[in-house]
Design a protein around this motif. Structure first.
Motif, PDB file in Angstrom:
ATOM      1  N   LYS A  60       0.819  -1.222   0.000  1.00  0.00           N
ATOM      2  CA  LYS A  60       0.000   0.000   0.000  1.00  0.00           C
ATOM      3  C   LYS A  60       0.847   1.265   0.000  1.00  0.00           C
ATOM      4  O   LYS A  60       0.369   2.342  -0.334  1.00  0.00           O
ATOM      5  CB  LYS A  60      -0.922   0.005   1.223  1.00  0.00           C
ATOM      6  CG  LYS A  60      -1.974  -1.093   1.175  1.00  0.00           C
ATOM      7  CD  LYS A  60      -3.025  -0.870   2.238  1.00  0.00           C
ATOM      8  CE  LYS A  60      -4.159  -1.873   2.053  1.00  0.00           C
ATOM      9  NZ  LYS A  60      -5.169  -1.771   3.102  1.00  0.00           N
ATOM     10  N   CYS A  61       2.095   1.125   0.428  1.00  0.00           N
ATOM     11  CA  CYS A  61       2.974   2.300   0.587  1.00  0.00           C
ATOM     12  C   CYS A  61       3.294   2.930  -0.763  1.00  0.00           C
ATOM     13  O   CYS A  61       3.710   2.253  -1.693  1.00  0.00           O
ATOM     14  CB  CYS A  61       4.256   1.861   1.295  1.00  0.00           C
ATOM     15  SG  CYS A  61       5.498   3.161   1.390  1.00  0.00           S
ATOM     16  N   THR A  62       3.129   4.262  -0.845  1.00  0.00           N
ATOM     17  CA  THR A  62       3.443   4.991  -2.077  1.00  0.00           C
ATOM     18  C   THR A  62       4.834   5.620  -2.030  1.00  0.00           C
ATOM     19  O   THR A  62       5.249   6.281  -2.988  1.00  0.00           O
ATOM     20  CB  THR A  62       2.408   6.107  -2.299  1.00  0.00           C
ATOM     21  OG1 THR A  62       2.490   7.002  -1.178  1.00  0.00           O
ATOM     22  CG2 THR A  62       0.997   5.550  -2.418  1.00  0.00           C
ATOM     23  N   GLY A  63       5.516   5.482  -0.890  1.00  0.00           N
ATOM     24  CA  GLY A  63       6.861   6.038  -0.768  1.00  0.00           C
ATOM     25  C   GLY A  63       6.896   7.532  -0.556  1.00  0.00           C
ATOM     26  O   GLY A  63       7.921   8.170  -0.813  1.00  0.00           O
ATOM     27  N   CYS A  64       5.807   8.109  -0.055  1.00  0.00           N
ATOM     28  CA  CYS A  64       5.730   9.572   0.078  1.00  0.00           C
ATOM     29  C   CYS A  64       6.673  10.119   1.141  1.00  0.00           C
ATOM     30  O   CYS A  64       7.065  11.277   1.088  1.00  0.00           O
ATOM     31  CB  CYS A  64       4.309  10.000   0.383  1.00  0.00           C
ATOM     32  SG  CYS A  64       3.789   9.592   2.062  1.00  0.00           S
ATOM     33  N   GLY A  65       7.010   9.313   2.146  1.00  0.00           N
ATOM     34  CA  GLY A  65       7.957   9.744   3.183  1.00  0.00           C
ATOM     35  C   GLY A  65       7.333  10.482   4.348  1.00  0.00           C
ATOM     36  O   GLY A  65       8.049  10.892   5.280  1.00  0.00           O
ATOM     37  N   SER A  66       6.010  10.645   4.373  1.00  0.00           N
ATOM     38  CA  SER A  66       5.373  11.388   5.471  1.00  0.00           C
ATOM     39  C   SER A  66       5.623  10.727   6.819  1.00  0.00           C
ATOM     40  O   SER A  66       5.745  11.400   7.849  1.00  0.00           O
ATOM     41  CB  SER A  66       3.861  11.479   5.231  1.00  0.00           C
ATOM     42  OG  SER A  66       3.601  12.104   4.010  1.00  0.00           O
ATOM     43  N   CYS A  67       5.669   9.394   6.826  1.00  0.00           N
ATOM     44  CA  CYS A  67       5.886   8.680   8.097  1.00  0.00           C
ATOM     45  C   CYS A  67       7.257   9.003   8.667  1.00  0.00           C
ATOM     46  O   CYS A  67       7.414   9.175   9.880  1.00  0.00           O
ATOM     47  CB  CYS A  67       5.711   7.182   7.894  1.00  0.00           C
ATOM     48  SG  CYS A  67       6.719   6.497   6.565  1.00  0.00           S
ATOM     49  N   MET A  68       8.268   9.106   7.788  1.00  0.00           N
ATOM     50  CA  MET A  68       9.627   9.432   8.255  1.00  0.00           C
ATOM     51  C   MET A  68       9.635  10.757   8.978  1.00  0.00           C
ATOM     52  O   MET A  68      10.212  10.892  10.059  1.00  0.00           O
ATOM     53  CB  MET A  68      10.571   9.543   7.050  1.00  0.00           C
ATOM     54  CG  MET A  68      11.113   8.254   6.544  1.00  0.00           C
ATOM     55  SD  MET A  68      12.061   8.540   5.031  1.00  0.00           S
ATOM     56  CE  MET A  68      13.509   9.335   5.635  1.00  0.00           C
ATOM     57  N   ALA A 102       0.067   9.856  10.080  1.00  0.00           N
ATOM     58  CA  ALA A 102       0.633  10.648   8.984  1.00  0.00           C
ATOM     59  C   ALA A 102       0.434   9.988   7.621  1.00  0.00           C
ATOM     60  O   ALA A 102       0.510  10.647   6.589  1.00  0.00           O
ATOM     61  CB  ALA A 102       2.126  10.862   9.226  1.00  0.00           C
ATOM     62  N   CYS A 103       0.197   8.687   7.612  1.00  0.00           N
ATOM     63  CA  CYS A 103       0.132   7.941   6.354  1.00  0.00           C
ATOM     64  C   CYS A 103      -1.267   8.035   5.743  1.00  0.00           C
ATOM     65  O   CYS A 103      -2.248   7.668   6.370  1.00  0.00           O
ATOM     66  CB  CYS A 103       0.504   6.471   6.587  1.00  0.00           C
ATOM     67  SG  CYS A 103       0.388   5.487   5.084  1.00  0.00           S
ATOM     68  N   ARG A 104      -1.345   8.493   4.516  1.00  0.00           N
ATOM     69  CA  ARG A 104      -2.649   8.612   3.838  1.00  0.00           C
ATOM     70  C   ARG A 104      -2.964   7.398   2.987  1.00  0.00           C
ATOM     71  O   ARG A 104      -3.984   7.376   2.305  1.00  0.00           O
ATOM     72  CB  ARG A 104      -2.654   9.858   2.963  1.00  0.00           C
ATOM     73  CG  ARG A 104      -2.367  11.077   3.805  1.00  0.00           C
ATOM     74  CD  ARG A 104      -2.707  12.336   3.126  1.00  0.00           C
ATOM     75  NE  ARG A 104      -2.643  13.413   4.099  1.00  0.00           N
ATOM     76  CZ  ARG A 104      -3.132  14.602   3.874  1.00  0.00           C
ATOM     77  NH1 ARG A 104      -3.732  14.846   2.734  1.00  0.00           N
ATOM     78  NH2 ARG A 104      -3.041  15.536   4.789  1.00  0.00           N
TER      79      ARG A 104
END
Ligand code: SF4
Ligand code: SF4
Length: 308
Positions: A60-68, A102-104
């Motif tokens: 599901k992860c899009t690699g947006c980096g918001s979680c980091m 944070a993850c959408r």
């Protein structure tokens, strides 16, 4: 008294209604987080540690980096081999949940949350109409006795409400911990994975001495109905010798077994390993054939047991 029982807290990673495979009749299963064993085939690896565990759903992860950016522990990094995917340093993660918020993309979740015995009881009691004369509560896991005060309080609340109680245990728990819970338990689902202690240790992390001793305690010192459950995991424990050893042990120790359940391996745990530890492909067995299962059943039947 019952108010005190209601307030006892445990960590639960799932609660399932209308279950028909974990004890007689229709049951509500409460899954307790934490287990003393580390079975290489575990179907619920997210439940092994006794505290809530972060899960990462790479697909599901899009690699947006918001979680980091959201992680106060700086526990999240991009994977060196797949920079579009993430990895989490478990030694830093406190399961605070900030990265989940944070993850959408619904790429992160947590297994296990604090629940009181009263909250769990209310969900179990809501199904009472469906239990009939056989069904009721099953506490399982992970390991049902990983949070023994919680499980003890929950079975007491159910008993007081006229609900049948079952506890599924791997048996690798001190008798002094197990006994107070089992005195309020109607049915024990007792997992036996391998009769050879050295192999047991190889596949689960612990030898089986305490497990076999506790089964004798249960048989001799409680009124619980005993259902022995054996996962069948080729090639870890599906030899004829293993089933003969189990049959001999149960006969020699005069264990009051009501029935033995053989549970063929399934691979539901494999995807979860990857969610806990990206790159961990885990252990892959195979599902035993119906003919093989029939052979195992017949060995145990030859010792006089009802086998399902
Ligand atoms: S916030 Fe969600 S989608 Fe974005 S990198 Fe993290 S896990 Fe992947
Ligand atoms: S749960 Fe909290 S500590 Fe763990 S990775 Fe997510 S934000 Fe960081």
């Amino acid at each position: 008294m019952s108010q005190d029982l209601r307030a006892v807290e445990g960590i639960v990673f799932n609660l399932q209604h209308y279950c028909i495979h974990d004890g007689p009749g229709i049951r509500t299963n409460v899954f307790v987080q934490g287990c003393p064993l580390r079975c290489i085939w575990c179907a619920n690896p997210e439940s092994q540690k006794a505290t809530p565990q972060l899960m990462y759903l790479a697909d599901k992860c899009t690699g947006c980096g918001s979680c980091m950016a959201a992680c106060p522990q700086k526990a999240i990094q991009r994977r060196a081999d797949h920079p579009e995917k993430m990895c989490t340093d478990r030694t830093l993660c406190t399961a605070c949940g900030a990265c989940i918020n944070a993850c959408r993309a619904d790429g992160r979740t947590i297994s296990g949350k604090v629940m009181t015995a009263g909250e769990a009881f209310d969900k179990v009691a809501a199904d009472k109409l469906f239990y009939g004369k056989d069904g009721g509560l099953t506490v399982t896991g992970g390991e049902a006795l990983a949070h023994p005060e919680f499980t003890g309080a929950l079975v007491q609340l159910c008993k007081a409400a006229g609900i049948s109680t079952a506890v599924e245990t791997c048996g690798a728990v001190a008798w002094q911990v197990m006994q107070p819970v089992l005195q309020h338990t109607d049915i024990v689902l007792y997992d036996i994975k391998q009769m050879d202690s050295a192999l047991h240790k190889q596949y689960t992390g612990l030898g089986n001495e305490m497990i076999l001793e506790n089964l004798e305690h249960i048989s001799n010192e409680t009124d619980c109905t005993i259902i022995v459950r054996c996962p069948v995991i080729p090639p870890c424990n599906d030899s004829p010798e293993n089933f003969h050893a189990l049959g001999r042990f149960l006969v020699e120790k005069k264990i009051r077994v009501s029935e033995i359940n053989l549970l063929p391996y399934h691979n539901l745990g494999e995807g979860k390993r990857e969610q806990l530890e990206p790159g961990d492909q885990g252990f892959a067995s195979r599902t035993p054939t119906p003919e093989e299962m029939e052979g195992h059943k017949n060995i145990l039947r030859s010792y006089g047991f009802v086998v399902k």
